[in-house]
Design an enzyme around this catalytic site. Sequence first.
Site, short mmCIF file in Angstrom:
data_model
loop_
_atom_site.label_atom_id
_atom_site.label_comp_id
_atom_site.label_asym_id
_atom_site.label_seq_id
_atom_site.Cartn_x
_atom_site.Cartn_y
_atom_site.Cartn_z
N ASP A 13 0.81 -1.23 0.00
CA ASP A 13 0.00 0.00 0.00
C ASP A 13 0.84 1.27 0.00
OD1 ASP A 13 -2.25 -1.68 0.14
OD2 ASP A 13 -2.11 -1.75 2.32
N HIS A 41 -5.13 -1.75 -5.49
CA HIS A 41 -4.41 -0.60 -6.03
C HIS A 41 -5.42 0.47 -6.42
CE1 HIS A 41 -1.09 -3.70 -7.27
NE2 HIS A 41 -1.16 -3.52 -5.96
P1 GDP Z 1 -0.79 0.18 -3.54
O1 GDP Z 1 -1.36 -1.08 -3.03
O2 GDP Z 1 0.69 0.29 -3.30
O3 GDP Z 1 -1.16 0.47 -4.97
O4 GDP Z 1 -1.42 1.36 -2.67
P2 GDP Z 1 -3.00 1.52 -2.32
O5 GDP Z 1 -3.66 2.05 -3.54
O6 GDP Z 1 -3.54 0.30 -1.69
O7 GDP Z 1 -2.91 2.58 -1.15
C1 GDP Z 1 -2.44 3.87 -1.36
C2 GDP Z 1 -3.59 4.83 -1.02
O8 GDP Z 1 -3.09 6.15 -0.93
C3 GDP Z 1 -4.66 4.90 -2.09
O9 GDP Z 1 -5.88 5.22 -1.50
C4 GDP Z 1 -4.18 6.03 -3.00
O10 GDP Z 1 -5.25 6.67 -3.69
C5 GDP Z 1 -3.60 6.97 -1.98
N1 GDP Z 1 -2.45 7.75 -2.42
C6 GDP Z 1 -1.46 7.42 -3.29
N2 GDP Z 1 -0.52 8.39 -3.33
C7 GDP Z 1 -0.92 9.33 -2.46
C8 GDP Z 1 -0.34 10.57 -2.01
O11 GDP Z 1 0.72 10.98 -2.41
N3 GDP Z 1 -1.04 11.28 -1.06
C9 GDP Z 1 -2.24 10.85 -0.56
N4 GDP Z 1 -2.85 11.59 0.36
N5 GDP Z 1 -2.79 9.68 -0.95
C10 GDP Z 1 -2.13 8.94 -1.88
P1 IMO Z 2 -0.96 -4.28 -2.15
O1 IMO Z 2 -0.56 -4.80 -3.52
C1 IMO Z 2 -0.98 -4.74 2.17
C2 IMO Z 2 -0.97 -8.84 3.73
C3 IMO Z 2 -2.23 -9.30 4.45
C4 IMO Z 2 -1.62 -10.26 5.46
C5 IMO Z 2 -0.49 -10.93 4.66
C6 IMO Z 2 -0.86 -12.27 4.06
O2 IMO Z 2 -2.24 -3.57 -2.15
O3 IMO Z 2 0.18 -3.51 -1.55
P2 IMO Z 2 -2.38 -13.01 2.01
O4 IMO Z 2 -3.84 -12.83 1.76
O5 IMO Z 2 -1.49 -12.40 0.96
O6 IMO Z 2 -2.02 -14.43 2.31
O7 IMO Z 2 -2.10 -12.20 3.38
O8 IMO Z 2 -0.18 -10.02 3.62
N1 IMO Z 2 -1.21 -8.32 2.36
C7 IMO Z 2 -1.17 -7.02 2.04
N2 IMO Z 2 -1.00 -5.93 2.83
N3 IMO Z 2 -1.11 -4.61 0.84
C8 IMO Z 2 -1.24 -5.69 0.05
O9 IMO Z 2 -1.21 -5.62 -1.30
C9 IMO Z 2 -1.31 -6.97 0.64
N4 IMO Z 2 -1.47 -8.23 0.18
C10 IMO Z 2 -1.38 -9.04 1.23
O10 IMO Z 2 -2.87 -8.22 5.09
O11 IMO Z 2 -1.02 -9.55 6.51
MG MG Z 3 -2.89 -1.70 -1.76
#
Ligand code: GDP
Ligand code: IMO
Ligand code: MG
Length: 427
Positions: A13, A41
């Site tokens: 994330d 994502h």
């Molecule tokens: P990923 O799994 O690495 O793609 O990240 P996620 O999308 O799960 O989580 C990142 C969150 O932060 C999402 O809700 C994005 O829309 C948000 N986000 C990404 N970049 C920024 C940033 O620079 N500032 C803020 N405030 N939010 C961001």
């Molecule tokens: P993105 O791509 C954050 C974490 C789960 C759990 C551990 C194992 O959005 O960054 P699983 O279901 O993979 O066997 O769970 O991994 N986990 C993540 N945490 N972002 C993710 O993906 C994750 N994918 C799995 O919360 O702790």
């Molecule tokens: Mg994510």
Amino acid sequence: MSNVVVVGTQWGDEGKGKIVDLLTENADLVVRFQGGNNAGHTLVVGEKTFILHLIPSGILHPGKVCLIGNGVVLDPEVFCRELDALAARGVDVGPERIVISPKTHVIMPYHKVLDKLREEKRTGEKIGTTGRGIGPCYEDKAARVGVRAGDFRSKNLLRAKIEHALAEKNALFTHFFGGQALKVDDVLDEVLESGRRLVGHLGDVSERIAETAAAGRSILFEGAQGTHLDIDHGTYPFVTSSNTVAGNVAAGAGCSPGMLGRILGIVKAYTTRVGSGPFPTELFDTVGEHLQQQGGEFGATTGRKRRCGWLDLPLLRESIRLNGVTEIVLTKLDVLSGLERIRICTGYALDGRELRYPPQGEGLLAEVQPIYDDVPGWSEDISTATTWDDLPDAATAYIRRLEQELKVPVTILSVGPDRRQTIQRPA
Ligand code: GDP
Ligand code: IMO
Ligand code: MG
């Protein structure tokens, strides 16, 4: 643009999806090489927000081709749901735009059942998996009893594989977990329709990558999860079931390691974690609350609150080493606005020693004490900043400090979720 790998450097994330969406403009192919729909994502383009779990984050750019490599685990039902949701919003998701390797392993209904039962029954601390069947699907792959996307071309082969798998799984479900056995026909019925739709998207991913590279065009490899969730290098057993590091691109996509050029490590300006496991800089106070609220830190897949803490340099040093990170993309810098003092974890104390890297040994990370250096914060809202010069001095000092500690340049800054809330660092 040469080929680019995007990987998470923390526990997921970090904002990988946003950055992949942004960089797709300069790429021809976007390839997922590991993980499954445990990923979430989020992409924000103006008024529109898209949450993707399985389909590569390049899909919003018309004409760019998205590939799902053999290293991914794919839930056909989730795939179809995501296709339909994107199509309903006017995104072209035809077979010429999304290609799946026939070697990609498929998450079957019994994998999801097993994931949940394992978590319920686990003694001691639970892993806190996403419950999406990720671990059990990778287990079957390694045990050589997995169902692969290409198997959906033959109903007979598929039935035989399900029969084989259920012989063992049902013994577990009934005898070990005290639950219900699954019927072969029920499982087959559940996956057949979405599986048929998969077949229309099958293609040779490895060949597509090689052809694109030979034509001198660019490929973007999209990592899921983060380095410290890697099955080998992460905080085992609180990890996911795939290798998340850049080294897995070649195996999970089917290409030469020599093809990987720039390795972009995505670093969130603080640290978050979903699920269980050690987290040395975790905050339980109002600052943790600030990061959680300002950062909107809720899991995109399960909706769970993300645990929040300060930036952790030992974790990042290890990520840079493990992935060979050549550039850092620093995200969510805007979330730190309003904090008078920012703490940076520069090392750990363990048994009277000072460590610059995480200790090697299961459970040891839970025993370290973070060593902090405090730096001044800033009060300005930076979410509308568009150039380096728009940033307050305390923010640029924070970035320079990271570069100095990690010895890798920060080339892109993100100051908000929108595609446009991005600052390219002047060379
Ligand atoms: P990923 O799994 O690495 O793609 O990240 P996620 O999308 O799960 O989580 C990142 C969150 O932060 C999402 O809700 C994005 O829309 C948000 N986000 C990404 N970049 C920024 C940033 O620079 N500032 C803020 N405030 N939010 C961001
Ligand atoms: P993105 O791509 C954050 C974490 C789960 C759990 C551990 C194992 O959005 O960054 P699983 O279901 O993979 O066997 O769970 O991994 N986990 C993540 N945490 N972002 C993710 O993906 C994750 N994918 C799995 O919360 O702790
Ligand atoms: Mg994510």
